[in-house]
Motif scaffolding. Structure first.
Motif, PDB file in Angstrom:
ATOM      1  N   GLY A  25     -20.615  -7.899  -0.421  1.00  0.00           N
ATOM      2  CA  GLY A  25     -20.489  -8.938  -1.436  1.00  0.00           C
ATOM      3  C   GLY A  25     -19.073  -9.483  -1.467  1.00  0.00           C
ATOM      4  N   ASN A  26     -18.836 -10.432  -2.374  1.00  0.00           N
ATOM      5  CA  ASN A  26     -17.504 -11.040  -2.474  1.00  0.00           C
ATOM      6  C   ASN A  26     -16.550 -10.144  -3.252  1.00  0.00           C
ATOM      7  OD1 ASN A  26     -18.187 -11.332  -5.187  1.00  0.00           O
ATOM      8  ND2 ASN A  26     -18.639 -13.511  -5.019  1.00  0.00           N
ATOM      9  N   PRO A  34     -25.755 -10.947  -0.248  1.00  0.00           N
ATOM     10  CA  PRO A  34     -25.105 -12.210  -0.606  1.00  0.00           C
ATOM     11  C   PRO A  34     -26.090 -13.368  -0.536  1.00  0.00           C
ATOM     12  CG  PRO A  34     -23.770 -10.979   0.965  1.00  0.00           C
ATOM     13  CD  PRO A  34     -25.112 -10.298   0.897  1.00  0.00           C
TER      14      PRO A  34
END
Length: 434
Positions: free
Chosen positions: A216-217, A135
């Motif tokens: 990650g998102n 990220p």
């Protein structure tokens, strides 16, 4: 008073309330899924051009070529040398500990020979190429670089490619320094679903990898789910979790802060305390109320504890262990006077922290074991990330003439039983051969 709920196993509805507390539906947002599907398709079809366009749009970077999005090794080394001495030494010390732990993990090839000369075995080889998603922006975690890159390198992965978004050109020097320390081979400043797509399918500049790892998102998670099968992935992780078992012998401030350490991740993180001592639960609740005022991430902690946290009174330590196995937490702290005696009672946990001094935060950064752990009760069937996740096993079968005659008869019977005559005849040829 703290908004964190109080539960008691003596309550007739306890199991129902616990299940409701643990329930977490990683619902897929239709808009995210549609957007990710479009991004994956475009990158697969258009390659670099699509990646560049999405990077301009989402990261607000004015670039016109992939060369602008590739970081040279010299920049990684410069980031490492430019760190304050304290940070650089801490990063190196953490990397050394993580490497030392993981060097004990590699699987080894093996083989054995039967009396008739038939050899059977297993060949272990590293993956050729791995993609590491890191990220960027505010959620930059150099520790994730260490925990993902080091076991890959210990396994012998030939090429490790890191992707990290740099919104508005913001580069995190600690992340770049971690890449330098761990020996990451190539770095591209791209992120989101487009980075996952580039790694999974390959572009004119980014080579296709065999496996994608790293957090990650929601867009990254959705993309990883979709490309699984084309490439391997580590896991699709849920919110961070900690479960603490206490007999009341610890420091309530320590316990409260350990609960905060998970809760500060995000609103969905889960922090639960199981304790045999009602008075200690009261003391922890008081510590929460007092210490919360000092926390820079107070709002996130308060929301997390209020939504998914709990202080639970249990009848005894045995019951606490049973509940722990039901929860199968990502992190389990045994905050009891004789913690070692409980380890064998725990069947399901991503990592077990044994004793009052074994705080989970040390595991996040520098204890040595991997901090990429199973969440959402998946510790019932899953394990921490390790060197073995970057190795694959190939069966070795070398059958002697005598072995083929012996095994051929067995295979023939079973193949006929399954109605697969060609299988049977293939085996029978070896039996009949003179």
């Amino acid at each position: 008073m703290s908004a964190i709920r109080r539960l008691d196993t003596l309550d007739a509805r306890f199991v129902e309330m616990l299940d409701a507390l643990l329930a977490f539906e990683s619902e897929t947002d239709a808009k995210i899924e549609t957007s990710v599907g479009d991004i994956l398709a475009r990158v697969r079809n258009e390659g670099d051009a699509a990646v560049i366009e999405y990077t301009r749009r989402f990261d607000q970077l004015d670039v016109d070529s992939m060369e602008c999005l590739a970081l040279p090794r010299t920049e990684l080394e410069a980031a490492l040398e430019g760190l304050p001495d304290e940070q650089r030494e801490a990063l190196r010390a953490a990397a050394d500990r993580v490497r030392a732990y993981h060097e004990r993990q590699p699987l080894e090839s093996w083989r054995y020979t039967e009396p008739d000369g038939t050899m059977l075995g297993q060949k272990v080889t590293p993956l050729d190429r791995v993609g590491l998603y890191v990220p960027g922006g505010r959620a930059s975690y150099p520790s994730s670089v260490l925990m993902n890159a080091i076991p890959a390198k210990v396994a012998g992965v030939r090429e490790l490619i890191m992707v990290v978004p740099t919104p508005r050109g913001e580069k995190n020097p600690l992340v770049l320094a971690a890449a330098a320390i761990t020996g990451v081979d190539r770095v591209f400043t791209i992120g989101g679903a487009q980075a996952v797509a580039a790694l999974a399918y390959g572009t004119q500049t980014v080579p296709q990898v065999d496996k994608i790892v790293g957090p990650g998102n929601a867009y990254v998670a959705a993309a990883k789910r979709r490309v699984f099968g084309t490439v391997g992935i580590d896991m699709v992780a849920g919110p961070s979790e900690v479960l603490i078992i206490s007999d009341g012998s610890g420091n309530p401030d320590w316990v409260a802060m350990d609960l905060f350490a998970q809760a500060e991740h995000d609103d969905l993180a889960q922090s639960i305390l199981l304790c045999t001592d009602a008075a200690f639960l009261d003391a922890v609740a008081a510590s929460i109320d007092r210490l919360l005022l000092q926390m820079p991430r107070r709002q996130t902690i308060e929301t997390s504890l209020g939504n998914r946290g709990a202080l639970i009174k249990v009848r005894n330590i045995e019951e606490a262990c049973e509940i722990a196995n039901r929860i199968a937490p990502e992190h389990l702290e045994l905050s009891v006077s004789n913690a070692e005696s409980l380890v064998d009672r725990i069947r399901h946990a991503g990592a077990i922290f044994i004793g009052h001094w074994s705080v989970e935060a040390l595991g996040d950064y520098c204890a040595g074991p991997n901090h990429v752990l199973p969440t959402m009760r998946s510790a019932r069937f899953s394990s921490p990330l390790g060197v073995y996740d970057f190795q694959k096993r190939t069966s070795l079968i070398q059958v002697s003439e005598a072995g083929a005659r012996r095994l051929g008869r067995i295979a023939s019977v079973l193949a006929h039983g399954e109605g697969l005559q060609a299988h049977a005849r293939s085996a029978e040829y070896r039996v009949e051969s003179e």
